[in-house]
Design a protein around this motif. Structure first.
Motif: not given
Length: 306
Positions: A45-56
C-alpha cells in the motif's frame, strides 16, 4: 551566438531525454527509493501511494512530458532518496567536484608542459623517456592508480591520509589520481605541437634576429604548444568529471560524482537527470571559454573570423 544557443538547447534536451529513459532500464522500483530503499520493507500500500504521489503510476510517455514541462520551468524536482530539492543537493556537492576538476586540470597541464619541454630540449634520450611516460600515464585507469597511490603514500610512507580530509592535504591524492592520466594525453599533444613550432619559419626568423634558444622556446614555441592543449580543455573537463565518480568514491570525498553514483544505484531519477544536466551545462560553458581563449592566443583564428 544564436546557433550556439540553439545547440545548447538541443544538447540539454538530448541529454535529459537519454538519461530519463536510460535510468528506467535499471532493474528496481523507484518507489522503493522514495520510501528508503530496498531494505525499507515498505508495504504494497505504501509503495502504491508513493507511485501515485510522484506520478510513477502513469504511462512512461506522460511521465516524460511532465518531466520536460518542469525542466522548461527550471524545476529539476526533488530527490527520491534524499527528499530534498535537486538543485539544493547539487549546490551542496558541485563546489567540491569543480575544485577537484580545476586543480587536476592545472596540475595535468603543468606536468604535460614539463614533459613536452624536456622531450624537445633534452635530446633523443629525454624524448624517448618522456614518450614512454606519456603513454603509460594515459593508459593507467583511475581506480588502479588511486589504489597504488594509497598503498605508496599512506600505507608504506605514511605521508598522506588514505581518504580525503578537509584542507589541502586531503586533495593531494585525488588530484594526482585525476591529473596523471590526463597529463599523458596532453603531453603527447603538446610535444608534437612544440616540435612543429621549433621547425616552423617563425622560429627560424626569431633565431635569425639573434634571439637565444630560451627566448625562442618561452616566447614562441611555448605559446604555439599551448593552443591545442587549450582546445582540449573542454574534453579534459568532461573526462575529469567522469573520473571524479571513481575518485570521489575511492577517497570518500563529497562531490557531485559520488552523489551521481549513489543516485544511480538508488534509481533516484530526478537527482540523476539533474546532475547530468548540470554537468552538460558546465561542459558547454568550458568549451565556449576555450574557443574564446583560442582566439585570444592564436591570431590566425581572429583573422579567419574577420
Amino acid at each position: 551566438m544564436l546557433l550556439r544557443l540553439g545547440g545548447v538547447v538541443f544538447v540539454l534536451w538530448a541529454v535529459a531525454t537519454l538519461t530519463f529513459f536510460a535510468i528506467r532500464l535499471i532493474p528496481g522500483d523507484p518507489a522503493e527509493a522514495i520510501l528508503g530503499g530496498p531494505g525499507s520493507q515498505a508495504s504494497a500500500e505504501a509503495l502504491a501511494q508513493a507511485r501515485a504521489d510522484y506520478g510513477l503510476d502513469q504511462p512512461l510517455i506522460l511521465q516524460y512530458l511532465r518531466f520536460l514541462g518542469r525542466l522548461v520551468m527550471g524545476d529539476l524536482g526533488r530527490s527520491y532518496a534524499l527528499h530534498d530539492s535537486v538543485l539544493s543537493v547539487i549546490g551542496q556537492n558541485l563546489g567540491g567536484t569543480l575544485l577537484l576538476a580545476i586543480m587536476s586540470l592545472v596540475v595535468a597541464s603543468l606536468i604535460a608542459l614539463g614533459l613536452a619541454a624536456w622531450s624537445t630540449r633534452g635530446g633523443r634520450i629525454a624524448a624517448g623517456i618522456s614518450s614512454v611516460l606519456e603513454i603509460v600515464a594515459a593508459a593507467v585507469p583511475h581506480f588502479w592508480l588511486a589504489i597504488s597511490l594509497i598503498l605508496l603514500f599512506s600505507s608504506i610512507l605514511g605521508w598522506l591520509p588514505p581518504v580525503s580530509v578537509p584542507g589541502p592535504v586531503g586533495l593531494v591524492l585525488p588530484v594526482l589520481t585525476l591529473a596523471l592520466p590526463l597529463s599523458g594525453f596532453l603531453g603527447q599533444v603538446m610535444r608534437e605541437s612544440m616540435l612543429d613550432a621549433m621547425a616552423s619559419p617563425f622560429v627560424l626568423s626569431a633565431r635569425a634576429r639573434g634571439e637565444s634558444e630560451n627566448e625562442v622556446f618561452w616566447l614562441h614555441a611555448l605559446r604555439h604548444a599551448a593552443i591545442p592543449a587549450i582546445g582540449l580543455a573542454g574534453w579534459a573537463f568532461g573526462a575529469l568529471i567522469s573520473g571524479a565518480v571513481v575518485v570521489e568514491t575511492i577517497f570518500a570525498r563529497p562531490g557531485i560524482g559520488r552523489s551521481l553514483l549513489s543516485a544511480v544505484q538508488q534509481r533516484d531519477v530526478p537527482l540523476v537527470v539533474g546532475v547530468v544536466i548540470v554537468v552538460a551545462l558546465a561542459y558547454m560553458l568550458v568549451t565556449t571559454l576555450t574557443d574564446l581563449a583560442d582566439r585570444l592566443i592564436d591570431p590566425r583564428l581572429r583573422r579567419a573570423d574577420r
